[in-house]
Design a protein around this motif. Structure first.
Motif, PDB file in Angstrom:
ATOM      1  N   ALA A   8     -38.173  30.772  -8.161  1.00 35.21           N
ATOM      2  CA  ALA A   8     -38.488  30.243  -6.827  1.00 35.21           C
ATOM      3  C   ALA A   8     -37.387  30.648  -5.859  1.00 35.21           C
ATOM      4  O   ALA A   8     -36.201  30.463  -6.143  1.00 35.21           O
ATOM      5  N   ARG A   9     -37.781  31.192  -4.735  1.00 35.78           N
ATOM      6  CA  ARG A   9     -36.787  31.603  -3.740  1.00 35.78           C
ATOM      7  C   ARG A   9     -37.488  31.800  -2.399  1.00 35.78           C
ATOM      8  O   ARG A   9     -38.715  31.860  -2.325  1.00 35.78           O
ATOM      9  N   LEU A  10     -36.692  31.896  -1.354  1.00 40.47           N
ATOM     10  CA  LEU A  10     -37.227  32.207  -0.039  1.00 40.47           C
ATOM     11  C   LEU A  10     -37.457  33.715   0.071  1.00 40.47           C
ATOM     12  O   LEU A  10     -36.712  34.502  -0.505  1.00 40.47           O
ATOM     13  N   PRO A  11     -38.485  34.126   0.801  1.00 42.70           N
ATOM     14  CA  PRO A  11     -38.751  35.562   0.938  1.00 42.70           C
ATOM     15  C   PRO A  11     -37.686  36.238   1.791  1.00 42.70           C
ATOM     16  O   PRO A  11     -36.959  35.580   2.545  1.00 42.70           O
ATOM     17  N   PRO A  12     -37.570  37.557   1.682  1.00 39.51           N
ATOM     18  CA  PRO A  12     -36.639  38.285   2.557  1.00 39.51           C
ATOM     19  C   PRO A  12     -36.929  37.994   4.027  1.00 39.51           C
ATOM     20  O   PRO A  12     -38.076  37.777   4.419  1.00 39.51           O
ATOM     21  N   ARG A  13     -35.904  38.004   4.844  1.00 40.23           N
ATOM     22  CA  ARG A  13     -36.042  37.649   6.254  1.00 40.23           C
ATOM     23  C   ARG A  13     -36.576  38.802   7.101  1.00 40.23           C
ATOM     24  O   ARG A  13     -36.809  38.622   8.301  1.00 40.23           O
TER      25      ARG A  13
END
Length: 837
Positions: A8-13
């Motif tokens: 689980a992680r945030l997507p690239p900006r």
């Protein structure tokens, strides 16, 4: 309590179109008490939305990036929650596969943890459809609406399932295509035409780099329950059966070129959600949200309508049924339908056959409201079939042969026909076009269960006439874009017939020759005999003066209807008419020509061939025939102007214009002030009911309640006459403001050396340069750039700044009328030429 957050992680900006502020991670316990970390896009993470929540669920193998356009377009009063299902996108990876029932439960636990209490509109695509609908059934108290894009909840009878998915479902293929390699991920984003930008395809694939992140992609495919004993089959069947009980508004936004979910899946959804509105985005494929990004604006408009009370229905005037004249003349032995060089069918014979066929159609299972495609050439068979379908309570579906086999197939499949009536060639074409529905042959054919000859011997009770019932779906010519299905109720077609009868003083003493074949269908409703000349309906310009005169003589016609293209060839071949032909034409009292502008020189030439006839050019469109009318003397009295004078509105018809802005948009308030150019808008009892399967197009065309926006641009003069200046989409947006093309084209075409002209814009909207493309009377050089002398003459005549004058041997025109210039195609060609191509 076990806590895992693997993957689980945030997507690239830096992903195109994705605002990093939308992303968040949320930890929620599943049914086993295990905390799972979800990635989602959330526009209201800390406050309650004013109106409601859009709960967006993607399918396989996409992620919430699919909904970025909707997140950006949604009004602030709506919260948008676009989830990455567990194991997918940037959410936590799983240690075991999830079943459909578990995914529905997971989604419910997430919305509960987020404090979602409704009202909720679910929005879904692909396998997200069943998941979202499962959530909807479990949260009826929160549900406000359902939006579905290319999905399915059931394999229709006779369907083995999408071939691409079944291939990926094979045990030997699934691990390789879905997990060990990114083939399935990449193939999904390769379905679009034109192709998606590489950066967008990379963004869709970004969460699935490496086999360890693609496990759920394969698990999703494995969870599709093709077999009855599949663990997810009971859950899917329960969802499929349950959605019929959802009594909330629904919207289907569909890409018809989808190789995964086809027409059979769409038909199944429409049967389960009969209240659903539908919009088909022509050319869009599986990823309809990418291929038709305007879906987001359309969905937002639909949300607005959820909050607006429905308008009270308009009570229309009552008209006799379309077969009333058949009933009245059922004992009349005079001719009703004449095939030139063929059969003559009397009123008595036509009435008997129509009633017998209607009973046979009902006995064969043709029910009220069902749709019947007619693949029969103009003939007595076609006329009888049309009125029999109407009397049986069904709806005729008519697509022009000029669309070609591919265009006709696209149109008729989109209309979801239930039955097809055709000749042997027509039914062969139906097979080639992959049309659904029962086959009914005009004559007995091997392998075809039903035919009109046999059905005429069967009987069944006929339904009571209902002028609010569906009557016809008629497709536009496709001259100004993809052909659109125009749906009419009986009362609107009855109003058309009544208006034509009153406007042109038609009586039973008149007889009609219709060189535009569909107009011949009006004959029995008008109570006048009709004939169609010997002409190829896909080539109206092939009508000769002799063929027209033969048809006039065959029925002793007093009225002729023909397109301008047909009339041009009639005039060109008029010199060889024999005395017998001229005597027949002398009996014509009225000629009507419509479908494209008709100039004074052509009408005056026609007048010499039809010396006793009044010449009229009604203006209208498939959505509203007719709207205005002008006679030859009235046209001459109007003189020259900016555009084509099409006369005053007919009785009961209102005409206004929506003024153009500097950008060429028709966004002004409707007005009847003279000399104001804008989009032509009409209101009348005979205007279409709606566009079929084009919800967004219908809302755009009828956004002024009670009015239809025609797409034509023009102005009213001080005498109340309408002048048409072109199509809205063909307006040239120059730095000095919008320029309509027709007036300039007329001035250029007045030059002796110019046979035809088209005015187009080249360059960005708002700064377009004017290019005039001419067809010279004499053959020109091989260069597409006009010579200096012709260029100077055209610029002097145009009355506006002209950046370039180009030459072609011919202009592209529509097939139905052979008159409407495809200015969009001309503009593309001109841009290529001027760019050095």
């Amino acid at each position: 309590m076990q806590v895992t957050s693997a993957g689980a992680r945030l997507p690239p900006r830096t992903l195109p179109g994705l605002d990093p502020s939308w992303s968040r991670l949320v930890r929620v316990a599943d049914a086993d008490g295990v905390d799972r970390v979800w990635h989602l896009l959330d526009t209201h993470p800390a406050d309650e939305p004013e109106v409601g929540t859009l709960l967006c669920v993607h399918g396989n193998p996409t992620w919430s990036y699919l909904w970025r356009g909707l997140v950006a377009a949604a009004p602030p009063s709506w919260r948008v929650l676009a989830v990455d299902q567990l194991g997918m996108g940037w959410s936590q990876r799983l240690d075991r596969p999830r079943t459909l029932a578990e995914r529905v439960d997971d989604l419910g636990r997430l919305t509960a943890a987020l404090g979602v209490t409704g009202p909720v509109v679910t929005v879904a695509h692909d396998w997200g459809g069943p998941v979202s609908l499962g959530w909807a059934l479990a949260h009826r108290d929160q549900l406000r609406g359902v939006v579905l894009t290319n999905t399915a909840v059931h394999q229709p009878q006779g369907s083995a399932g999408p071939a691409l998915i079944r291939l990926a479902h094979l045990p030997g293929v699934r691990p390789l295509a879905c997990v060990r390699t990114p083939a399935f991920v990449r193939a999904t984003t390769a379905l679009s035409r034109p192709a998606l930008a590489a950066s967008v395809r990379d963004a869709f694939a970004a969460p699935y780099v490496g086999a360890e992140r693609r496990g759920a992609v394969g698990d999703f495919v494995a969870d599709i329950p093709f077999a009855h004993g599949h663990p997810s089959r009971p859950a899917l069947d329960a969802i499929a059966d349950g959605i019929a009980s959802l009594d909330v508004p629904a919207l289907l936004l569909w890409g018809p070129r989808d190789p995964v979910f086809g027409e059979a899946h769409l038909r199944d959804l429409r049967e389960r959600l009969p209240q659903a509105q539908l919009h088909r985005y022509e050319g869009a494929s599986h990823l309809v949200t990418e291929d038709a990004p305007q879906y987001a604006t359309d969905l937002v408009q639909w949300l607005g309508e959820l909050q607006t009370p429905a308008a009270a229905p308009v009570v229309a005037a009552q008209h006799p049924p379309l077969w009333a004249e058949l009933e009245a003349r059922r004992m009349d032995g005079g001719p009703a339908v004449v095939e030139v060089g063929g059969v003559h069918v009397s009123w008595a014979q036509l009435h008997h056959r129509v009633m017998a066929l209607a009973g046979g159609l009902v006995a064969a299972g043709v029910g009220p409201g069902e749709r019947v495609a007619l693949l029969v050439p103009p003939s007595a068979d076609l006329t009888a079939a049309v009125y029999a379908v109407w009397r049986a309570g069904a709806v005729i579906v008519v697509a022009d042969r000029g669309l070609g086999l591919r265009g006709m197939g696209r149109a008729l499949r989109g209309a979801s026909v239930d039955h097809v009536i055709g000749t042997a060639r027509g039914l062969a074409a139906a097979r080639a076009m992959r049309l659904p529905g029962t086959r009914i042959a005009t004559r007995p054919l091997p392998g075809v269960r039903h035919d009109l000859v046999t059905l005429a011997r069967r009987t069944a009770p006929l339904p009571e006439p209902d002028d609010a019932a569906g009557c016809a779906v008629v497709f536009t010519s496709g001259a100004t874009g993809p052909a659109k299905g125009v749906a009419y109720r009986h009362r609107q077609v009855q109003a058309q017939v009544d208006l034509i009868r009153r406007t042109y003083a038609l009586t039973r003493d008149d007889r009609l020759v219709a060189a535009f074949a569909p107009f011949a269908i009006y004959g029995p409703a008008l109570g006048i005999a009709s004939a169609v000349p010997d002409v190829d309906v896909t080539r109206p310009a092939s009508l000769t003066a002799a063929a027209l005169a033969d048809a006039v003589a065959a029925v002793d016609a007093t009225v002729v209807f023909a397109s301008p293209a047909a009339l041009r060839n009639v005039v060109a071949t008029g010199d060889v008419l024999q005395a017998l032909h001229r005597n027949a034409l002398d009996g014509v009292r009225l000629l009507m020509s419509a479908g494209a502008p008709v100039g004074l020189p052509l009408l005056r030439s026609v007048q010499r061939l039809l010396p006793q006839a009044e010449l009229h050019t009604p203006y209208g469109m498939t959505e509203a025939p007719p709207v205005t009318g002008v006679s030859l003397p009235q046209l001459a009295a109007a003189g020259a102007g900016d555009g084509v004078c099409v006369g005053r509105p007919l009785p009961g018809v209102d005409v206004r214009v929506s003024p153009l802005s500097s950008s060429g948009a028709a966004d002004g308030e409707l007005t009847d002030r003279p000399e104001v150019t804008g989009e032509v808008c009409v209101r009348a009892p005979h205007v279409k009911d709606h566009y079929d399967a084009l919800w967004a197009t219908e809302r755009s065309s009828s956004r002024d309640p009670g009015w239809h926006r025609t797409g034509d641009v023009g102005h009213l003069d001080a005498e109340g006459r309408l002048w048409v200046e072109g199509r809205l989409q063909h307006v040239v947006t120059t730095p000095g403001g919008p320029l309509t093309p027709v007036g300039v084209e007329q001035r250029v075409e007045a030059l002796d050396e110019v046979r035809a002209a088209a005015v187009v814009g080249v360059g960005p909207v708002g700064t377009q340069a004017v290019a005039v493309v001419v067809v010279p009377e004499a053959s020109s050089t091989r260069s597409p750039v006009a010579g200096l002398a012709l260029t100077d003459r055209v610029r002097a005549a145009a009355g506006t700044a002209v950046a370039a004058v180009l030459v072609r041997e011919a202009l592209p025109v529509d097939i139905r009328h052979a008159s409407k210039v495809d200015r969009a195609a001309v503009a593309r060609w001109a841009a290529d030429v001027l760019a050095g191509s």
